[in-house]
Design a protein around this motif. Structure first.
Motif, mmCIF file in Angstrom:
data_model
loop_
_atom_site.group_PDB
_atom_site.id
_atom_site.type_symbol
_atom_site.label_atom_id
_atom_site.label_comp_id
_atom_site.label_asym_id
_atom_site.label_seq_id
_atom_site.Cartn_x
_atom_site.Cartn_y
_atom_site.Cartn_z
ATOM 1 N N THR A 153 1.140 -1.276 0.236
ATOM 2 C CA THR A 153 0.271 -0.078 0.271
ATOM 3 C C THR A 153 0.757 1.304 0.146
ATOM 4 O O THR A 153 0.499 2.534 -0.949
ATOM 5 C CB THR A 153 -0.824 -0.110 0.937
ATOM 6 O OG1 THR A 153 -0.245 -0.223 2.119
ATOM 7 C CG2 THR A 153 -2.104 -1.063 0.830
ATOM 8 N N GLN A 156 0.958 3.523 -3.153
ATOM 9 C CA GLN A 156 -0.488 3.852 -3.677
ATOM 10 C C GLN A 156 -0.274 4.963 -3.018
ATOM 11 O O GLN A 156 -1.063 5.754 -3.591
ATOM 12 C CB GLN A 156 -1.206 3.039 -3.717
ATOM 13 C CG GLN A 156 -1.181 1.241 -4.324
ATOM 14 C CD GLN A 156 -2.136 0.819 -3.915
ATOM 15 O OE1 GLN A 156 -2.929 1.025 -3.567
ATOM 16 N NE2 GLN A 156 -1.539 -0.366 -3.933
ATOM 17 N N SER A 332 -8.577 -4.010 -5.714
ATOM 18 C CA SER A 332 -7.805 -3.456 -5.187
ATOM 19 C C SER A 332 -6.571 -3.562 -4.823
ATOM 20 O O SER A 332 -5.670 -2.629 -4.518
ATOM 21 C CB SER A 332 -8.564 -1.877 -4.685
ATOM 22 O OG SER A 332 -9.155 -3.498 -3.002
ATOM 23 N N TRP A 336 -9.391 -5.178 2.821
ATOM 24 C CA TRP A 336 -10.403 -4.150 2.765
ATOM 25 C C TRP A 336 -11.360 -4.747 4.517
ATOM 26 O O TRP A 336 -10.778 -5.923 4.400
ATOM 27 C CB TRP A 336 -11.692 -3.694 2.505
ATOM 28 C CG TRP A 336 -10.793 -2.529 1.177
ATOM 29 C CD1 TRP A 336 -9.916 -2.980 -0.131
ATOM 30 C CD2 TRP A 336 -11.013 -1.592 0.930
ATOM 31 N NE1 TRP A 336 -9.888 -2.676 -0.136
ATOM 32 C CE2 TRP A 336 -10.352 -1.425 -0.585
ATOM 33 C CE3 TRP A 336 -11.725 -0.355 1.432
ATOM 34 C CZ2 TRP A 336 -10.803 0.431 -1.241
ATOM 35 C CZ3 TRP A 336 -12.178 1.051 0.599
ATOM 36 C CH2 TRP A 336 -11.302 0.903 -0.202
#
Length: 469
Positions: A153, A156, A332, A336
């Motif tokens: 992550t 990003q 993605s 989540w």
């Protein structure tokens, strides 16, 4: 931060390990109470040095706060915190190649970062309550919430050198593991450190990095937990003076794993054509209020918070249940968490509201929304048309929940439910559109003006314009 111009720091990793080993010998009586802390800046960043503590000195919470404040006041305010579950100085003396076996070192990336930094700081002995509170200290000094990240992550995320950020990377530690597995775990942690630092280098944003742990390995945390509870009590009193109450906490093995906060919790039931409402807020939050959480559970993939009440709207037994889950989504490329269901359980009957379509957030974040209801701009939907949930209304005002990756007693960065086109944005867009129309009309009228083709000569006869023209 520590001076780096001396010749012996050319082999900083060996010096670091020997220094830590020396401190281990000097503090054999208190080694179970200490963890090391290493701090450095990115390559090319030069900041004033700080003097390390003398041999045998244990850095407390106030002194650690002073070190951090001096470093962040002049250094980069993008902080990368590598927070290991547990750590001891023996980890560096046993696995850091301290006795000339450099090929056996499990910290090549950490050693490379220290060599490239112009201002590394090594604190071999930090009291574990101080290291345990390092996130809170950094959060106060940076005035920003921590972001719990992983290397995937991070790529990003776009950082800004002028805007402070606190990026937290949790590292595991094999407590009770054998010699080989502990070495493998530390080697894996070092690889993760190298991956994160490589990603930070591609963004060309200066940063301050810190590597420490929450507590020493193998330590019985009784006294430390008392220290932590005293700190929590102090923070609770501060919040109460400000008129703010703390969230509901559910703990698993003395670690908080679920947090819930709301300004208002209320439920209503339809009886004889009228809605009867009951406010659950004073029974859930506030000074001296401890709701019963029997039936609550949590693990890495599922979390369930159960609030138990009595005598609510004529029901002797009443439960408000929040069921959450987290998983990886390939689209993605990240994890989540979702609020799968909100369940009202009363006298053996279950009223179930589905919330997974609207209540969700990245696994490292908390979820926050100004209003979560099932009747006005509904976020919670009854499971079926015949479900008892159709006879109920639930309303959560200023709602915030987190069921995964909780550290301490504070929420992580909040993912807000507000969409991009909020009422304020729509009002601004409509006002701008009206002004553009008025301006366009004005320009059109100006363009319709024509210059006169005849002019009056004051020395000659007056111009006579026939009415027919």
């Amino acid at each position: 931060m520590a001076t780096t111009g001396r010749p012996q720091l050319r082999s900083i990793s060996a010096c670091l390990a020997v220094f830590l080993g020396l401190l281990n010998i000097l503090n054999t009586g208190n080694c179970d109470e200490q963890v090391p802390l290493i701090m450095w800046t990115s390559e090319g960043v030069s900041v004033p040095t700080q003097s390390p503590p003398t041999a045998g000195h244990i850095v407390g919470q106030q002194q650690l706060a002073s070190y951090l404040e001096k470093a962040l006041s002049v250094g980069p305010r993008n902080v990368v915190l590598f927070l290991q579950d547990k750590m001891s100085i023996e980890d560096f003396t046993m696995y850091g190649g301290a006795f000339g076996n450099k090929q056996d070192s499990v910290f090549p990336n950490l050693e490379g970062a220290l060599r490239s930094s112009s201002s590394p700081l090594v604190l071999p002995a930090v009291s574990w309550p101080a290291s345990n509170a390092v996130i809170g200290q950094l959060q106060d000094q940076l005035d920003t919430s921590p972001l719990y990240m992983d290397p995937e992550t991070l790529s990003q995320l776009r950082l800004n050198a002028s805007s402070p950020a606190l990026l937290v990377f949790r590292l595991p530690y094999g407590f009770g593991a054998d010699l080989m597995s502990a070495k493998d775990i530390l080697s894996g942690n070092d690889e993760m450190i190298g991956q994160v630092l490589s990603t930070m280098k591609t963004q060309s944003v200066p940063y301050t990095a810190i590597y420490t742990a929450l507590q020493p390995p193998g330590r019985l945390p009784r006294g430390g937990w008392r220290e932590r509870e005293r700190e929590r009590e102090r923070q609770r009193k501060i919040k109460e003076k400000a008129g703010i109450y703390g969230p509901v906490e559910f703990k698993e093995e003395d670690n908080t794993c679920i947090l819930l906060w709301a300004q208002g919790l209320s439920v209503s039931i339809l009886r004889s054509g009228r809605w009867e409402e009951h406010d659950l807020t004073p029974l859930t939050f506030g000074e001296g209020v401890s709701p019963k959480l029997d039936g609550s559970t949590c693990d890495k993939s599922k979390a369930r918070l159960v609030l138990n009440y009595e005598n609510i709207l004529g029901h002797r037994s009443f439960k408000l249940i929040f069921a959450m889950s987290q998983r990886h989504y390939k689209v993605s490329a990240r994890r989540w968490f979702t609020l799968d269901a909100v369940v009202l359980e009363y006298d053996g009957t279950h009223a179930t509201f589905n919330g997974s379509r609207h209540v969700y957030a990245p696994a490292e974040y908390s979820y926050r929304c100004g209003s979560v209801t099932n009747f006005r701009w509904p976020v919670l939907i009854p499971r079926t048309s015949k479900d008892p949930a159709n006879q109920w209304r639930v309303s959560f005002a200023d709602f915030q929940i987190q069921g995964f990756n909780v550290t301490g007693s504070d929420f992580s960065y909040a993912s807000d439910c507000a969409g991009f086109f909020s009422p304020g944005i729509w009002m601004g867009l409509m006002t701008s559109l009206l002004m553009v129309l008025v301006l366009t009309y004005g320009l059109h009228m100006i363009m319709q003006l024509h210059t006169m083709d005849r002019f009056d000569d004051p020395k000659g006869p007056a111009i006579s314009v026939p009415l027919t023209e």
